[in-house]
Motif scaffolding. Sequence first.
Motif, mmCIF file in Angstrom:
data_model
loop_
_atom_site.group_PDB
_atom_site.id
_atom_site.type_symbol
_atom_site.label_atom_id
_atom_site.label_comp_id
_atom_site.label_asym_id
_atom_site.label_seq_id
_atom_site.Cartn_x
_atom_site.Cartn_y
_atom_site.Cartn_z
ATOM 1 N N ALA A 59 -22.943 63.297 54.553
ATOM 2 C CA ALA A 59 -23.824 63.338 55.727
ATOM 3 C C ALA A 59 -24.225 64.777 56.033
ATOM 4 N N GLU A 60 -23.274 65.689 55.952
ATOM 5 C CA GLU A 60 -23.587 67.089 56.237
ATOM 6 C C GLU A 60 -24.602 67.641 55.242
ATOM 7 N N ASN A 61 -24.408 67.349 53.966
ATOM 8 C CA ASN A 61 -25.354 67.828 52.954
ATOM 9 C C ASN A 61 -26.752 67.272 53.202
ATOM 10 N N ALA A 62 -26.830 65.980 53.497
ATOM 11 C CA ALA A 62 -28.131 65.358 53.742
ATOM 12 C C ALA A 62 -28.802 65.946 54.977
ATOM 13 N N LEU A 63 -28.033 66.183 56.033
ATOM 14 C CA LEU A 63 -28.607 66.748 57.255
ATOM 15 C C LEU A 63 -29.005 68.210 57.081
ATOM 16 N N ARG A 64 -28.231 68.964 56.304
ATOM 17 C CA ARG A 64 -28.614 70.355 56.024
ATOM 18 C C ARG A 64 -29.955 70.391 55.290
ATOM 19 N N LYS A 65 -30.104 69.512 54.320
ATOM 20 C CA LYS A 65 -31.363 69.438 53.573
ATOM 21 C C LYS A 65 -32.509 69.054 54.512
ATOM 22 N N LEU A 66 -32.261 68.091 55.392
ATOM 23 C CA LEU A 66 -33.289 67.671 56.338
ATOM 24 C C LEU A 66 -33.655 68.816 57.284
ATOM 25 N N CYS A 67 -32.675 69.588 57.706
ATOM 26 C CA CYS A 67 -32.951 70.759 58.560
ATOM 27 C C CYS A 67 -33.912 71.720 57.870
ATOM 28 N N ARG A 68 -33.659 72.012 56.599
ATOM 29 C CA ARG A 68 -34.545 72.907 55.848
ATOM 30 C C ARG A 68 -35.968 72.341 55.790
ATOM 31 N N GLU A 69 -36.060 71.028 55.568
ATOM 32 C CA GLU A 69 -37.375 70.401 55.481
ATOM 33 C C GLU A 69 -38.100 70.451 56.827
ATOM 34 N N ILE A 70 -37.369 70.235 57.914
ATOM 35 C CA ILE A 70 -37.981 70.300 59.248
ATOM 36 C C ILE A 70 -38.513 71.703 59.509
ATOM 37 N N ILE A 71 -37.739 72.703 59.144
ATOM 38 C CA ILE A 71 -38.176 74.094 59.333
ATOM 39 C C ILE A 71 -39.410 74.381 58.475
ATOM 40 N N GLU A 72 -39.435 73.850 57.239
ATOM 41 C CA GLU A 72 -40.604 74.018 56.372
ATOM 42 C C GLU A 72 -41.842 73.336 56.955
ATOM 43 N N MET A 73 -41.636 72.304 57.776
ATOM 44 C CA MET A 73 -42.738 71.604 58.441
ATOM 45 C C MET A 73 -43.284 72.398 59.623
ATOM 46 N N GLY A 74 -42.611 73.493 59.952
ATOM 47 C CA GLY A 74 -43.021 74.280 61.098
ATOM 48 C C GLY A 74 -42.253 73.927 62.358
ATOM 49 N N GLY A 75 -41.180 73.160 62.196
ATOM 50 C CA GLY A 75 -40.369 72.751 63.332
ATOM 51 C C GLY A 75 -39.123 73.597 63.465
ATOM 52 N N THR A 76 -38.245 73.175 64.345
ATOM 53 C CA THR A 76 -36.945 73.819 64.516
ATOM 54 C C THR A 76 -35.868 72.762 64.376
ATOM 55 N N ALA A 77 -34.707 73.177 63.921
ATOM 56 C CA ALA A 77 -33.604 72.243 63.738
ATOM 57 C C ALA A 77 -32.283 72.966 63.888
ATOM 58 N N VAL A 78 -31.367 72.317 64.582
ATOM 59 C CA VAL A 78 -30.011 72.825 64.743
ATOM 60 C C VAL A 78 -29.069 71.688 64.372
ATOM 61 N N LEU A 79 -28.134 71.974 63.486
ATOM 62 C CA LEU A 79 -27.124 71.002 63.098
ATOM 63 C C LEU A 79 -25.790 71.477 63.633
ATOM 64 N N MET A 80 -25.121 70.613 64.401
ATOM 65 C CA MET A 80 -23.843 70.981 64.995
ATOM 66 C C MET A 80 -22.767 69.984 64.606
ATOM 67 N N SER A 81 -21.571 70.492 64.495
ATOM 68 C CA SER A 81 -20.394 69.668 64.313
ATOM 69 C C SER A 81 -19.713 69.604 65.674
#
Length: 188
Positions: A59-81
């Motif tokens: 799950a962490e790996n998938a969400l980290r990848k999604l965070c990068r993609e969101i940032i590439e879309m021009g968005g912002t993303a924060v992943l927290m444990s």
Amino acid sequence: MLNDVADASGEPMGGWLLLIYRIPSEPTRLRAAVWRRLKGLGAVYLQNSAAALPAGAAAENALRKLCREIIEMGGTAVLMSCGVLVSEAAVLAAFHAARDDEYEEIIDKCQDFLGQLDKEYKAEHFTYAELEENEEDLVKLRNWLAKVTDRDVFGAPKRAATLEAVATCEHALEEYAARVYAEEAEGD
């Protein structure tokens, strides 16, 4: 609190992953893409643009990848444990509800599958082509069930009924296959 929560295998949970993100409003397909990805992972929304998943390496790996993609879309993303301090039962209930909705869809498709086999019997379509088509449909059901059960780390209430529904489809297809083989043997 969190240490008292166990997944479907009885293993204690190791916390939660919380993704908080913002995506530009246009084009809307970007929002839809993120929503589909999170749904595919089994995440539940705690509120707009805040989705939670049980912590785990995949799950962490998938969400980290999604965070990068969101940032590439021009968005912002924060992943927290994190852990849930209040209302963990509500978060668990949301996970159960999400999985039960998916299980209910599979059960509905199982009913459709059985209805299709019934139509084959009524029309006396006992051919290898019909059998092959129905086998493909059963494979799709099995694959869908596997994806949902992989996401169902807490063992949602409708899991057992769904497993039973797919087993019923498997048994019905075995009976149909036997009839196809018998009919084809008579035709030779």
